[in-house]
Design a protein around this motif. Structure first.
Motif, PDB file in Angstrom:
ATOM      1  N   GLY A   1      77.734 -44.741  44.710  1.00  0.00           N
ATOM      2  CA  GLY A   1      78.652 -45.530  44.691  1.00  0.00           C
ATOM      3  C   GLY A   1      78.841 -46.467  43.223  1.00  0.00           C
ATOM      4  O   GLY A   1      77.861 -46.232  42.203  1.00  0.00           O
ATOM      5  N   LYS A   2      79.541 -47.503  43.235  1.00  0.00           N
ATOM      6  CA  LYS A   2      79.512 -48.345  42.101  1.00  0.00           C
ATOM      7  C   LYS A   2      78.538 -49.391  42.225  1.00  0.00           C
ATOM      8  O   LYS A   2      78.551 -49.946  43.416  1.00  0.00           O
ATOM      9  N   PRO A   3      78.092 -50.126  41.305  1.00  0.00           N
ATOM     10  CA  PRO A   3      77.375 -51.223  41.570  1.00  0.00           C
ATOM     11  C   PRO A   3      78.061 -52.544  41.999  1.00  0.00           C
ATOM     12  O   PRO A   3      79.335 -52.480  41.877  1.00  0.00           O
TER      13      PRO A   3
ATOM     14  N   SER B   1      61.232 -54.010  36.264  1.00  0.00           N
ATOM     15  CA  SER B   1      61.465 -52.738  35.686  1.00  0.00           C
ATOM     16  C   SER B   1      63.127 -52.612  35.337  1.00  0.00           C
ATOM     17  O   SER B   1      63.082 -52.025  34.557  1.00  0.00           O
ATOM     18  N   ILE B   2      63.802 -53.319  36.038  1.00  0.00           N
ATOM     19  CA  ILE B   2      65.514 -53.068  35.814  1.00  0.00           C
ATOM     20  C   ILE B   2      65.722 -53.999  34.683  1.00  0.00           C
ATOM     21  O   ILE B   2      66.467 -53.421  33.610  1.00  0.00           O
TER      22      ILE B   2
ATOM     23  N   ARG C   1      73.838 -59.073  41.005  1.00  0.00           N
ATOM     24  CA  ARG C   1      74.356 -58.355  39.990  1.00  0.00           C
ATOM     25  C   ARG C   1      73.604 -58.053  38.795  1.00  0.00           C
ATOM     26  O   ARG C   1      73.956 -56.809  38.370  1.00  0.00           O
ATOM     27  N   SER C   2      72.683 -58.826  38.455  1.00  0.00           N
ATOM     28  CA  SER C   2      71.609 -58.435  37.192  1.00  0.00           C
ATOM     29  C   SER C   2      71.057 -57.172  37.635  1.00  0.00           C
ATOM     30  O   SER C   2      70.400 -56.546  36.869  1.00  0.00           O
ATOM     31  N   LEU C   3      70.719 -56.913  38.833  1.00  0.00           N
ATOM     32  CA  LEU C   3      70.038 -55.844  39.485  1.00  0.00           C
ATOM     33  C   LEU C   3      70.825 -54.458  39.274  1.00  0.00           C
ATOM     34  O   LEU C   3      70.325 -53.371  39.511  1.00  0.00           O
TER      35      LEU C   3
ATOM     36  N   ARG D   1      73.717 -44.153  30.619  1.00  0.00           N
ATOM     37  CA  ARG D   1      72.619 -44.028  29.786  1.00  0.00           C
ATOM     38  C   ARG D   1      72.459 -45.481  29.035  1.00  0.00           C
ATOM     39  O   ARG D   1      73.420 -46.187  28.568  1.00  0.00           O
ATOM     40  N   GLY D   2      71.173 -46.067  29.217  1.00  0.00           N
ATOM     41  CA  GLY D   2      70.714 -47.221  28.564  1.00  0.00           C
ATOM     42  C   GLY D   2      71.159 -48.579  29.706  1.00  0.00           C
ATOM     43  O   GLY D   2      70.718 -49.573  29.209  1.00  0.00           O
ATOM     44  N   SER D   3      71.349 -48.234  30.809  1.00  0.00           N
ATOM     45  CA  SER D   3      71.349 -49.107  31.802  1.00  0.00           C
ATOM     46  C   SER D   3      70.526 -48.823  33.108  1.00  0.00           C
ATOM     47  O   SER D   3      70.231 -47.544  33.204  1.00  0.00           O
ATOM     48  N   ALA D   4      70.017 -49.834  33.806  1.00  0.00           N
ATOM     49  CA  ALA D   4      69.139 -49.333  34.746  1.00  0.00           C
ATOM     50  C   ALA D   4      69.827 -49.894  36.138  1.00  0.00           C
ATOM     51  O   ALA D   4      70.393 -50.987  36.045  1.00  0.00           O
ATOM     52  N   TYR D   5      69.733 -49.378  37.072  1.00  0.00           N
ATOM     53  CA  TYR D   5      70.160 -49.584  38.540  1.00  0.00           C
ATOM     54  C   TYR D   5      69.230 -49.604  39.486  1.00  0.00           C
ATOM     55  O   TYR D   5      68.100 -48.926  39.792  1.00  0.00           O
ATOM     56  N   LEU D   6      69.640 -50.542  40.582  1.00  0.00           N
ATOM     57  CA  LEU D   6      68.886 -50.504  41.873  1.00  0.00           C
ATOM     58  C   LEU D   6      69.542 -49.696  43.023  1.00  0.00           C
ATOM     59  O   LEU D   6      70.585 -50.085  43.316  1.00  0.00           O
TER      60      LEU D   6
END
Length: 387
Positions: free
Chosen positions: A286-288, A180-181, A226-228, A98-103
């Motif tokens: 999966g993991k980023p 958005s992210i 990585r930033s996305l 929570r508080g993070s955004a993911y692609l």
């Protein structure tokens, strides 16, 4: 007018007006009437439509935000999922914070249900649902566009033909995804390739990964990715409700060289994908991606390894692989009998035989292909072989 107004989802302030527009749309009300009262719709649609509109207005009164709308609709989505599946499981969702955004980049088998199942997993984990990429080719009717944009969908322009216009559209899309992210802290769901993988061969289109970098070309490719927080997602269906239609299309393409969609074919695929039997469904997050990938092609290979490696294989996949004329001699693939218990396997054999019996003999190799390809791909990934 904002920079992204032409493609973005609707904002909270727009929800009441869009809902009012939907509940006054005759075509939309007609479809709801047909779905709810199939036998009465033709003769009494004129009477039923205003009654349905009245009931919906009453039910959605006071809904003035996207999250409130999703809370209202969620029980219907859950019921639809429960009616058409033997259960939905998910793994890896605990890695989303929570508080993070993911692609979220996922394999693509079904037009509507792929993102619906991702939403289902994320929503029930108590996290905000992602914004969903949807092609403008599926938004031919105004009410469809309204419905999708109410549910956090944003538009991917696929029907543009001019090269300059395409580049401008991709540039805008790239900027929106990044905004958005990074700025809005809102996750994104997008398919790994344009169009469904009708042959069961899930592969990431490197052009999509390249697009993510377009709006930030002054930054190194790896830093942007990585930033996305680019995150692979594997969506596994035990049975695909559209498998017979896909086998037919693959057969026609193979024998004639092309395939022309009939009018309304996408609408039928959407309806069948929502209501058709899917057996069990599993979604793995999966993991980023943190690996240093020099370019989009290298990254595409990495995404394929993750998505294919974490795909849940069911008994039917092994049964199809055992029948497949193109089995890979390099791979040591166990039989279904070695992996699954008798009761589970007997149920799968019965369902698989029904699907084969419903498929014309000349199209059956293309039905088998859909279920066998995920086995081949996963075992090649496990063996460290090129896909």
């Amino acid at each position: 007018m904002g920079e992204f107004d032409s493609i973005r989802p609707y904002a909270d302030a727009e929800v009441p007006a869009v809902l009012a527009r939907l509940l006054a749309d005759d075509v939309f009300l007609g479809i709801l009437t047909q779905f709810r009262f199939p036998r009465l719709a033709k003769s009494f649609g004129w009477l039923l439509k205003p009654l349905i509109a009245y009931r919906l207005r009453k039910e959605f009164i006071g809904v003035n935000s996207v999250s409130a709308l999703q809370d209202k609709v969620e029980p219907y989505v859950d019921r639809s999922i429960e009616d058409a599946t033997d259960g939905v499981t998910y793994s890896g969702v605990e890695g989303l914070k929570r508080g993070s955004a993911y692609l979220l980049l996922a394999n693509h088998r079904d037009i509507v249900m792929d993102p619906a199942f991702v939403n289902y997993a994320v929503y029930h984990a108590g996290l905000p649902t992602p914004r969903i990429a949807i092609g403008d080719n599926l938004l031919q009717k105004p009410f469809v566009s309204d419905l999708m944009r109410l549910n956090k969908s944003f538009i991917v322009h696929r029907t543009i033909s001019g090269r300059r216009e395409k580049m401008a559209a991709y540039q805008l899309l790239s900027a929106y995804i990044s905004h958005s992210i990074v700025n809005d802290c809102e996750s994104i769901w997008i398919a790994q390739a344009e169009g469904r993988a009708k042959d069961g061969d899930d592969r990431t289109d490197s052009a999509i990964l390249k697009m993510f970098h377009m709006s930030r070309k002054t930054e190194p490719f790896g830093d942007v990715i990585r930033s996305l927080k680019l995150t692979p997602v594997s969506i596994s269906y035990e049975y695909d409700p559209c498998d017979l239609a896909k086998a037919r299309e693959l057969y026609i393409r193979a024998t004639t060289g092309s395939y022309e969609k009939a009018a309304g074919e996408d609408d039928l695929s959407i309806a069948l994908g929502i209501t058709g039997y899917k057996g069990r469904v599993h979604i793995h997050f999966g993991k980023p991606i943190e690996d240093e990938c020099e370019d989009s092609k290298q990254l595409a290979l990495k995404m394929d390894q993750c998505i294919l490696g974490d795909y849940r294989l069911f008994p039917v996949h092994y049964l199809a692989y055992e029948m497949w004329a193109q089995r890979d001699p390099q791979l040591e693939v166990p039989t279904a009998a070695e992996l699954f218990g008798k009761d589970e396997l007997d149920t799968a054999k019965e369902q698989w035989q029904k699907r084969l019996a419903a498929c014309p003999a000349e199209q059956q190799p293309y039905l088998i292909l859909q279920y066998a390809n995920p086995v081949r791909n996963q075992y090649r990934v496990k063996a460290g072989l090129a896909l």
